[in-house]
Write a protein that holds these residues in place. Structure first.
Motif, short mmCIF file in Angstrom:
data_model
loop_
_atom_site.label_atom_id
_atom_site.label_comp_id
_atom_site.label_asym_id
_atom_site.label_seq_id
_atom_site.Cartn_x
_atom_site.Cartn_y
_atom_site.Cartn_z
N VAL A 206 0.95 -1.08 0.07
CA VAL A 206 0.16 0.09 -0.15
C VAL A 206 1.09 1.24 -0.17
CG1 VAL A 206 -1.79 1.51 1.35
CG2 VAL A 206 -2.01 -1.03 1.10
N VAL A 207 0.80 2.01 -1.06
CA VAL A 207 1.59 3.06 -0.95
C VAL A 207 0.83 4.54 -0.42
CG1 VAL A 207 2.87 4.79 -2.86
CG2 VAL A 207 2.69 2.03 -3.35
N THR A 208 1.47 5.37 0.32
CA THR A 208 0.72 6.38 0.71
C THR A 208 1.49 7.49 0.60
OG1 THR A 208 2.17 6.12 3.03
CG2 THR A 208 -0.03 4.58 2.89
N LYS B 49 -7.96 2.23 -3.93
CA LYS B 49 -7.38 3.63 -3.74
C LYS B 49 -8.50 4.42 -2.94
CE LYS B 49 -8.61 6.00 -7.80
NZ LYS B 49 -8.09 6.89 -9.00
N GLY B 50 -8.02 5.54 -2.28
CA GLY B 50 -8.66 6.47 -1.47
C GLY B 50 -8.10 7.62 -0.97
N GLN B 51 -8.78 8.56 -0.39
CA GLN B 51 -8.08 9.66 0.27
C GLN B 51 -8.69 10.16 1.57
OE1 GLN B 51 -8.29 13.32 -2.42
NE2 GLN B 51 -10.62 12.96 -2.81
N ASP B 52 -7.86 10.83 2.17
CA ASP B 52 -8.48 11.25 3.77
C ASP B 52 -9.02 9.83 4.39
OD1 ASP B 52 -7.76 13.70 3.00
OD2 ASP B 52 -9.47 14.02 2.02
N GLU C 33 -7.34 6.25 5.32
CA GLU C 33 -6.84 5.80 6.66
C GLU C 33 -7.67 4.16 6.70
OE1 GLU C 33 -5.07 6.68 9.17
OE2 GLU C 33 -4.34 8.41 7.81
N ARG C 34 -8.90 4.19 6.11
CA ARG C 34 -9.45 2.74 6.32
C ARG C 34 -8.60 1.79 5.64
NH1 ARG C 34 -11.76 -0.88 9.06
NH2 ARG C 34 -13.40 -1.98 7.89
N ILE C 35 -8.17 2.25 4.38
CA ILE C 35 -7.27 1.30 3.53
C ILE C 35 -6.04 0.82 4.31
CG2 ILE C 35 -6.14 1.19 1.33
CD1 ILE C 35 -7.97 2.74 0.02
N LYS C 36 -5.38 1.58 4.90
CA LYS C 36 -4.11 1.58 5.89
C LYS C 36 -4.49 0.53 6.98
CE LYS C 36 -2.95 5.72 5.87
NZ LYS C 36 -2.29 7.07 6.53
N VAL D 276 -0.18 -6.36 5.42
CA VAL D 276 0.25 -5.93 4.17
C VAL D 276 1.13 -4.74 4.42
CG1 VAL D 276 -0.34 -4.75 1.71
CG2 VAL D 276 -2.00 -6.60 3.04
N VAL D 277 2.31 -4.85 3.65
CA VAL D 277 3.24 -3.83 3.76
C VAL D 277 2.86 -2.40 3.25
CG1 VAL D 277 5.81 -3.33 3.16
CG2 VAL D 277 5.18 -5.34 3.42
#
Length: 381
Positions: A293-295, A318-321, A325-328, A336-337
């Motif tokens: 997951v690239v942030t 993919k997502g923002q804001d 945070e939910r994806i991370k 997941v790295v």
């Protein structure tokens, strides 16, 4: 004096109240009287067409049929005359040479019918073709069974009386009277101009008299057809305008039709909300399958996966804001790295949609991130 001032003030208040009620009444009427001011929608026009309601002028069809008939008669007149003349000569010359038995009379009628069909068939075919072509040019191809259905309201005496004195009936009556007057004037004008030619027929032999009579009739017919053509064009324009006026809709009808065709806005918004929730759930279910997951690190998050059979890495989520945070969070729960790379995160978020492979210009940057992930996993294992 004091009572006068009170009366004057009371009159002003009453007058203002009347004006406000009048304005309110007018506003209410404009809003709720259902006045048909809007042009018909494509759906309304299509429904009317299915019912056989189209802009069509019978005058156009009639004038072109008459024109075709007289023009064909003018072209084939000599041949038709010769055909009929030779046939009639043969009949009358042979009557004295044969007995008038029943069979002879039957054969005579059959021969007469065949000759009439032979002579009149070209004119009838031209009339039929022109009639079909003109009607097709006016309304196109249309087949409607609704116009064939019986309408019992038409046999109602009260409804018939109302139709008799309706606006449409009065307009049709005015059109008919105007057409008769115009055509009558041109016939009278033609008769006055040709007054000197008509008496000459008395002193002519039969052939010359027939030629002159036929020429006068054809000339008069074409003049009348020219007048009828102008009237037919005007009638078609009126029929088109009346058809569009009859299909006009009120603002409320337009809104109701939009609800029926596009659906209720509230229902549509709920459906879209459910679709978004379902898509979100599916996306979250794909994150555990990701390699990295690239942030950004706080605003953006993009989940990537790559396998040997793939042409290039694929974006699983993919997502923002808040969504980032939910994806991370899901990535951490599934080990997941997560890699922080601001330029790459921005480029991936703006260039790639969920389920698509990354563009060629990002191959190098993504390959470096995946190589780091693979080394990290190998070291941890």
């Amino acid at each position: 004096m004091k009572s006068f001032i009170i009366c004057t003030a009371s009159w002003k208040v009453l007058h203002q109240d009347k004006e406000s009620r009048y304005r309110l009444k007018n506003f209410d009427l404009q809003l709720f009287n259902g006045e048909k001011t809007e042009d018909a929608t494509p759906k309304r026009k299509e429904e009317a067409r299915k019912k056989g309601q189209v802009a069509k002028s019978s005058e156009i069809s009639s004038v072109f049929v008459i024109l075709a008939a007289f023009y064909t008669l003018k072209l084939l007149g000599v041949n038709l005359y010769n055909e009929l003349a030779s046939y009639m000569t043969g009949i009358f010359s042979g009557l004295t040479a044969q007995d008038l038995t029943i069979n002879a009379v039957q054969l005579l009628f059959i021969d007469t019918e065949l000759v009439l069909m032979k002579t009149m068939l070209p004119i009838l075919l031209v009339i039929m073709v022109i009639s079909v072509v003109i009607n097709f040019m006016q309304v196109g191809f249309m087949f409607s069974t609704e116009v064939l259905m019986p309408d019992f309201s038409k046999i109602n005496p009260l409804s018939g009386f109302q139709r008799l004195f309706s606006k449409r009936s009065l307009v049709e009556l005015a059109k008919a009277l105007f057409k008769v007057a115009i055509i009558g004037y041109f016939i009278y004008r033609f008769a006055v101009i040709k007054t000197g030619d008509i008496p000459q027929i008395i002193n002519m032999d039969l052939m010359d008299a027939l030629k002159l009579t036929g020429s006068l009739v054809i000339d008069l017919a074409f003049q009348i057809i020219a007048v009828m053509l102008v009237l037919a064009v005007l009638d078609y324009m009126y029929q088109w305008w009346e058809h569009n006026e009859s299909l006009k809709m009120s603002k409320e009808e337009v809104k109701e039709e939009m609800k029926q065709t596009e659906g209720n806005p509230q229902i549509k918004s709920k459906i879209k909300e459910k679709q978004r929730a379902l898509a979100m759930r599916r996306m979250m279910q794909e994150i555990p399958k990701a390699d990295v997951v690239v942030t950004n690190p706080t605003h953006l998050a993009i989940a990537l996966k790559y396998e040997k059979e793939m042409a290039a890495p694929v974006v699983l989520a993919k997502g923002q804001d808040f969504l980032a945070e939910r994806i991370k969070q899901v990535a951490r729960e599934n080990k997941v790295v997560i890699v922080e790379n601001k330029p790459l995160a921005r480029a991936l978020y703006s260039a790639v949609e969920i389920g698509d492979i990354i563009p060629a210009e990002l191959y190098q940057a993504v390959a470096e991130v995946l190589a780091y992930v693979y080394r990290l996993k190998k070291r941890l294992s």
